[in-house]
Design a protein around this motif. Structure first.
Motif, mmCIF file in Angstrom:
data_model
loop_
_atom_site.group_PDB
_atom_site.id
_atom_site.type_symbol
_atom_site.label_atom_id
_atom_site.label_comp_id
_atom_site.label_asym_id
_atom_site.label_seq_id
_atom_site.Cartn_x
_atom_site.Cartn_y
_atom_site.Cartn_z
ATOM 1 N N ALA A 5 0.631 -1.573 0.182
ATOM 2 C CA ALA A 5 0.090 -0.260 -0.148
ATOM 3 C C ALA A 5 0.695 1.495 -0.011
ATOM 4 O O ALA A 5 0.783 2.089 -0.673
ATOM 5 C CB ALA A 5 -0.648 0.305 0.932
ATOM 6 N N ARG A 6 1.892 1.342 1.113
ATOM 7 C CA ARG A 6 2.777 2.387 0.683
ATOM 8 C C ARG A 6 3.961 2.561 -0.393
ATOM 9 O O ARG A 6 3.783 3.534 -1.066
ATOM 10 C CB ARG A 6 3.452 2.465 1.610
ATOM 11 N N ALA A 7 4.100 1.330 -1.234
ATOM 12 C CA ALA A 7 4.572 1.573 -2.828
ATOM 13 C C ALA A 7 3.627 2.146 -3.506
ATOM 14 O O ALA A 7 4.055 3.526 -4.577
ATOM 15 C CB ALA A 7 4.879 -0.290 -2.781
ATOM 16 N N ALA A 8 2.206 1.583 -3.364
ATOM 17 C CA ALA A 8 1.129 2.356 -4.385
ATOM 18 C C ALA A 8 1.165 3.546 -4.323
ATOM 19 O O ALA A 8 0.642 4.014 -5.252
ATOM 20 C CB ALA A 8 0.072 1.923 -4.638
ATOM 21 N N ARG A 9 1.386 3.807 -2.528
ATOM 22 C CA ARG A 9 0.897 5.582 -2.861
ATOM 23 C C ARG A 9 2.292 6.001 -3.633
ATOM 24 O O ARG A 9 1.741 7.573 -3.813
ATOM 25 C CB ARG A 9 0.110 5.536 -1.036
ATOM 26 N N THR A 10 3.115 5.512 -3.349
ATOM 27 C CA THR A 10 4.695 6.080 -3.614
ATOM 28 C C THR A 10 4.385 6.571 -5.139
ATOM 29 O O THR A 10 4.607 7.257 -5.820
ATOM 30 C CB THR A 10 5.838 5.573 -2.861
ATOM 31 N N ARG A 11 4.261 5.916 -6.288
ATOM 32 C CA ARG A 11 3.571 5.242 -7.012
ATOM 33 C C ARG A 11 2.538 6.683 -7.677
ATOM 34 O O ARG A 11 3.655 7.018 -8.091
ATOM 35 C CB ARG A 11 4.089 4.383 -7.975
ATOM 36 N N GLN A 12 2.122 6.541 -7.198
ATOM 37 C CA GLN A 12 1.008 7.449 -7.466
ATOM 38 C C GLN A 12 1.470 8.991 -7.096
ATOM 39 O O GLN A 12 0.907 9.589 -7.824
ATOM 40 C CB GLN A 12 -0.389 7.352 -6.216
ATOM 41 N N ALA A 13 2.182 9.376 -5.976
ATOM 42 C CA ALA A 13 2.413 10.595 -5.890
ATOM 43 C C ALA A 13 3.755 11.198 -6.338
ATOM 44 O O ALA A 13 2.845 12.185 -7.386
ATOM 45 C CB ALA A 13 2.689 10.227 -4.030
ATOM 46 N N LEU A 14 4.451 10.156 -7.062
ATOM 47 C CA LEU A 14 5.227 10.569 -7.721
ATOM 48 C C LEU A 14 4.608 10.926 -9.445
ATOM 49 O O LEU A 14 5.536 11.150 -10.379
ATOM 50 C CB LEU A 14 6.115 9.341 -8.511
ATOM 51 N N VAL A 15 3.692 10.349 -9.864
ATOM 52 C CA VAL A 15 2.702 10.219 -11.123
ATOM 53 C C VAL A 15 1.903 11.956 -11.160
ATOM 54 O O VAL A 15 2.207 12.222 -11.865
ATOM 55 C CB VAL A 15 1.597 9.115 -11.715
ATOM 56 N N ARG A 16 1.865 11.958 -10.493
ATOM 57 C CA ARG A 16 0.684 13.503 -9.896
ATOM 58 C C ARG A 16 2.016 14.475 -9.730
ATOM 59 O O ARG A 16 1.630 15.258 -10.740
ATOM 60 C CB ARG A 16 0.198 13.194 -8.742
ATOM 61 N N ALA A 17 3.185 14.067 -8.741
ATOM 62 C CA ALA A 17 4.092 15.827 -8.996
ATOM 63 C C ALA A 17 4.870 15.206 -10.339
ATOM 64 O O ALA A 17 5.379 16.414 -11.060
ATOM 65 C CB ALA A 17 4.767 15.137 -8.499
ATOM 66 N N ALA A 18 5.069 14.597 -11.127
ATOM 67 C CA ALA A 18 5.542 14.333 -12.369
ATOM 68 C C ALA A 18 4.701 15.159 -13.285
ATOM 69 O O ALA A 18 5.208 15.872 -14.038
ATOM 70 C CB ALA A 18 5.807 13.334 -13.176
ATOM 71 N N ALA A 19 3.852 15.071 -13.877
ATOM 72 C CA ALA A 19 2.439 15.594 -14.075
ATOM 73 C C ALA A 19 2.184 16.330 -13.839
ATOM 74 O O ALA A 19 2.126 17.474 -15.163
ATOM 75 C CB ALA A 19 0.453 14.776 -14.416
ATOM 76 N N GLU A 20 2.590 17.396 -12.701
ATOM 77 C CA GLU A 20 2.261 18.938 -11.714
ATOM 78 C C GLU A 20 3.574 19.848 -13.327
ATOM 79 O O GLU A 20 3.740 20.464 -13.660
ATOM 80 C CB GLU A 20 2.358 18.121 -10.999
ATOM 81 N N VAL A 21 4.258 18.555 -13.322
ATOM 82 C CA VAL A 21 5.858 19.180 -13.838
ATOM 83 C C VAL A 21 6.021 19.269 -14.809
ATOM 84 O O VAL A 21 6.364 20.532 -15.609
ATOM 85 C CB VAL A 21 7.652 18.551 -12.434
ATOM 86 N N PHE A 22 6.123 18.448 -15.833
ATOM 87 C CA PHE A 22 5.543 18.273 -17.277
ATOM 88 C C PHE A 22 4.439 19.125 -17.319
ATOM 89 O O PHE A 22 5.310 20.077 -18.967
ATOM 90 C CB PHE A 22 5.446 17.191 -17.702
ATOM 91 N N ALA A 23 3.534 19.076 -16.824
ATOM 92 C CA ALA A 23 2.388 20.346 -17.160
ATOM 93 C C ALA A 23 2.746 22.234 -17.368
ATOM 94 O O ALA A 23 2.945 22.829 -18.454
ATOM 95 C CB ALA A 23 1.382 20.432 -16.957
#
Length: 217
Positions: A5-23
């Protein structure tokens, strides 16, 4: 289970953070340290989940395409006609660009010349629009003198153009502007006034932004 569960949350946080930076910065301007800092994780944790910036961008675009597809399915299920479904989906996507950084990043990455092979979202949108337009043509909703390929090009180009303009001026992506677009375009596409009625001005996407660029009820 806790570690998963912690790994899944970390992955989701990375995807969202990456989206914000890429955008905000585009593919070339985005850096992995900036993404890990925004996500609140270490560089090591980032590399555990994603080997490279290319892999991370691909996951952002995958999540954006999945969210867009779910939005399209909902719009199609609620519309009375094929052209109305097209209008609802296009409006929903443009408003999602404002509300959801993953959808916003997906469109930007799809048109980013600094990234090779990153056209997933735009290719899906073009194929989806073309399929719906061809069906509308078969059902007699599309004007007889409007070729399906031409209608597809106009709709996809208008949608992508709104996204590009909206990156510089967010007011372009207002519900009022989006409705004005379809008020202008739809009567030319429709075979009769019955198929040319535009929906009321949408206020929000049909669903709220999810954790990974999808939409949740």
């Amino acid at each position: 289970m806790v570690k998963q569960a912690r790994a899944a949350r970390t992955r989701q946080a990375l995807v969202r953070a990456a989206a914000e930076v890429f955008a905000a910065e585009g593919y070339a301007g985005a850096s992995l340290p900036a993404i890990s800092e925004r996500a609140g994780v270490s560089n090591g944790a980032l590399h555990f989940h994603f080997a490279s910036k290319h892999d991370l961008a691909a996951e952002v675009e995958r999540a954006a395409a999945a969210g867009a597809q779910r939005l399209a399915e909902r719009c199609r299920g609620r519309a009375d006609t094929l052209l109305q479904s097209l209008v609802h989906t296009a409006c929903g996507l443009l408003l999602a660009v404002v509300a959801d950084p993953v959808i916003r990043a997906g469109f930007r990455l799809s048109g980013d010349p600094s990234r090779k092979g990153g056209t997933r979202l735009l290719r899906w949108w073009q194929a989806w629009v073309h399929e719906l337009v061809v069906q509308a043509q078969r059902e007699g909703e599309l004007a007889r003198d409007v070729p399906a390929d031409v209608a597809t090009t106009v709709i996809v180009a208008a949608t992508a153009g709104f996204e590009v303009m909206g990156a510089a001026d967010r007011d372009v992506l207002s519900a009022e502007r989006v409705t004005q677009l379809w008020t202008f375009v739809l009567p030319r596409l429709a075979s009769s006034p019955d198929h040319a009625s535009t929906p009321p001005q949408p206020q929000t996407p049909l669903e709220q932004p999810g954790d990974q660029g999808g939409f949740r009820k």
